[in-house]
Write a protein that holds these residues in place. Sequence first.
Motif, short mmCIF file in Angstrom:
data_model
loop_
_atom_site.label_atom_id
_atom_site.label_comp_id
_atom_site.label_asym_id
_atom_site.label_seq_id
_atom_site.Cartn_x
_atom_site.Cartn_y
_atom_site.Cartn_z
N SER A 323 0.82 -1.22 0.00
CA SER A 323 0.00 0.00 0.00
C SER A 323 0.85 1.27 0.00
O SER A 323 0.33 2.37 0.01
N GLY A 324 2.17 1.10 0.00
CA GLY A 324 3.03 2.29 -0.01
C GLY A 324 3.22 2.84 -1.41
O GLY A 324 2.91 2.17 -2.40
N ASN A 325 3.69 4.06 -1.48
CA ASN A 325 4.16 4.62 -2.76
C ASN A 325 5.06 5.82 -2.44
O ASN A 325 5.19 6.21 -1.27
N LEU A 326 5.67 6.38 -3.45
CA LEU A 326 6.65 7.45 -3.20
C LEU A 326 6.03 8.58 -2.38
O LEU A 326 6.60 9.06 -1.42
N LYS A 327 4.82 8.99 -2.77
CA LYS A 327 4.17 10.13 -2.11
C LYS A 327 4.00 9.86 -0.61
O LYS A 327 4.29 10.72 0.22
N LYS A 328 3.54 8.65 -0.29
CA LYS A 328 3.30 8.33 1.13
C LYS A 328 4.60 8.39 1.93
O LYS A 328 4.58 8.63 3.13
N TYR A 329 5.72 8.15 1.26
CA TYR A 329 7.01 8.19 1.97
C TYR A 329 7.68 9.56 1.84
O TYR A 329 8.87 9.71 2.12
N ASN A 330 6.87 10.53 1.37
CA ASN A 330 7.38 11.89 1.20
C ASN A 330 8.61 11.91 0.28
O ASN A 330 9.59 12.62 0.51
N ILE A 331 8.56 11.06 -0.74
CA ILE A 331 9.66 11.02 -1.70
C ILE A 331 9.14 11.56 -3.03
O ILE A 331 8.02 11.25 -3.44
N MET A 332 9.95 12.40 -3.66
CA MET A 332 9.51 13.03 -4.91
C MET A 332 10.30 12.48 -6.09
O MET A 332 11.42 12.00 -5.91
N ILE A 333 9.73 12.63 -7.27
CA ILE A 333 10.48 12.31 -8.47
C ILE A 333 10.30 13.47 -9.46
O ILE A 333 9.17 13.92 -9.67
N SER A 334 11.40 13.96 -9.99
CA SER A 334 11.33 15.09 -10.92
C SER A 334 12.26 14.83 -12.09
O SER A 334 13.15 13.98 -12.01
N THR A 335 12.04 15.62 -13.13
CA THR A 335 12.86 15.46 -14.34
C THR A 335 14.05 16.41 -14.28
O THR A 335 13.91 17.56 -13.87
N ALA A 479 7.63 9.97 -14.94
CA ALA A 479 7.63 10.23 -13.50
C ALA A 479 6.25 9.91 -12.92
O ALA A 479 6.14 9.36 -11.82
N THR A 480 5.20 10.19 -13.68
CA THR A 480 3.84 9.96 -13.18
C THR A 480 3.63 8.47 -12.89
O THR A 480 3.04 8.10 -11.87
N GLU A 481 4.11 7.64 -13.81
CA GLU A 481 3.93 6.20 -13.60
C GLU A 481 4.66 5.73 -12.34
O GLU A 481 4.17 4.90 -11.59
N LEU A 482 5.84 6.30 -12.14
CA LEU A 482 6.61 5.93 -10.96
C LEU A 482 5.91 6.38 -9.68
O LEU A 482 5.91 5.69 -8.66
N ARG A 483 5.29 7.56 -9.74
CA ARG A 483 4.57 8.08 -8.57
C ARG A 483 3.42 7.16 -8.19
O ARG A 483 3.10 6.99 -7.03
N GLU A 484 2.79 6.58 -9.19
CA GLU A 484 1.62 5.71 -8.94
C GLU A 484 2.01 4.30 -8.50
O GLU A 484 1.20 3.56 -7.97
N MET A 485 3.24 3.92 -8.76
CA MET A 485 3.64 2.52 -8.55
C MET A 485 3.62 2.16 -7.06
O MET A 485 4.13 2.91 -6.23
#
Length: 525
Positions: A323-335, A479-485
């Motif tokens: 149930s985790g994802n980058l957002k929940k762990y306060n981790i960002m992804i940018s270009t 990046a969007t796909e990674l955010r959703e993963m």
Amino acid sequence: MENKTSIKPVKQELPSQFADRLGVEYSSSVSQQHKKENGQFFTPVEIAGLMASYSESDGDTIRILDPGCGSLILSCALVEHIVNTSKILRTLELVAYETDFELIPIAQQALAYLEKWVNQQGINIKTNLHTEDFILFNSDYFKQKGDLFSKPVELFDIVISNPPYFKLSIDDKRAKVAKVVVNGHPNIYAIFMALSATLLKENGELIFITPRSYAAGGYFKIFREYFFRIIDLDKVHLFISRKDTFSRDKVLQETVIIKGTKRLNREPHVTISSSGGLNDLKTPLTKVFPKKDIIDLSSNEKILYLPTTDNDEAVMEIFKNWSGNLKKYNIMISTGPVVAFRARDYLRENFENGTVQLAPLFWLHNVKQMVLEWPIVKPKKEQYINIEEKSRPLLIPNKNYILLRRFSSKDDKNRLIAAPYFFNFIQADFIGVENKVNYIYRKNGHLERSEVVGLCALLNSSLFDTFFRIFNGNVNVSATELREMSLPPLNTIQEIGNTIILANDFSVENTSRIVNEYFEPVYKT
Ligand SMILES: C[S@@+](CC[C@H](N)C(=O)[O-])C[C@H]1O[C@@H](n2cnc3c(N)ncnc32)[C@H](O)[C@@H]1O
């Protein structure tokens, strides 16, 4: 318009076989350029038959739409299927669209033969071959509000299509009229699909063969929202080989057939089959999945997952339980903000000691699986960037990061290629990341070493590669796909990272082995 072919039907020939021969002959008479401009790749007769067999429509009168009909092979195959399976059919109505003027006489020839054949089976057929652009001719239907059409319309029971595939420019008339379903530089095929869905009756069937690129990614997001709100997916067939499906027309795309129904009461399951290409079409690998695992309509991205093997299914199961994802762990992804051709003035090939302050610049080729190789001398791939007032907005603070390639090449074994970066790699206040690389970071804080290593190991693992390929058929990593993963719990990521750090072995073999020990796919019997 003059018909240049000398082909005539042979005795007992089925309309689809005749249409196939017409298509093959036409295709060999026009240039690759002509095909490209018209998005013209004809469906082989075996695939047309498979697509037609997906229809379960029956009725006294059946209305069929074939937009971008080419030599009419799909209509022919579908009509043969309906005539052979229906007990109550009396009248068929066929509406087709084709814009290539040289092809129209051929479509007319195929249509005349189809009409004759249908009549011989004791069934009436009315046909209308439009020589207009399918999108522009029907553009009013994009203005429709809910189910209210702005002009009276006769809807269809079945739409069958192999639409043209090419990108439209933003100011193409067709892109403009279809603003509600596509954005940016849309691919024409998505507009064909959306419009066709709109033109279906309630419980009407939609059967399309297209590239699979609409399944994920930001470019097709509004399309997915529009299309999957109307169409309930029943069946998907995926062609695994890029080359085999349309080999005679040299199409190098991963291709997918979908069959869906326009209905509000959604069915709970989807059948997904796959074949390498044409040779094993009759013996596909077939699996049934709960629909919610294939497309979650309540999710933001509405990604269409296309698992085909037992392994895919087991891997999906693992991700489903996280149930985790980058957002929940306060981790960002940018270009990466450094667009090389715009930043030329600040880029430097050599390290200059003295008054200029330099930061390392990381390009796609510096990012390898589990290792950042820098510097790598290559022409026009400067490995340094000036730190100065004007370049400052392009630089990012020197912290711990994961650098992830935004593209893989077709020859790369893995789609996801990620390397760890630690702040003590170099003494500098800032670093530069080129635009073809994404960077993963913690916004107001920093990523622990164990988080960098653990997450990097996961991204490079065969587990993530398999999952990624289930929804992404191309080489782009957005990046969007990674955010959703979905991701495992953060403490598991850290634990994996610590295990690797302790072993002091960052090789992909070792990190993959460790990831596999944590998450072993369980196969359903
Ligand atoms: C991928 S081909 C498929 C042809 C045929 N349906 C088949 O399956 O073999 C797409 C066809 O659509 C036609 N086409 C392209 N743009 C069109 C448009 N805007 N409206 C109608 N037809 C179009 C092309 O000329 C081409 O023949």
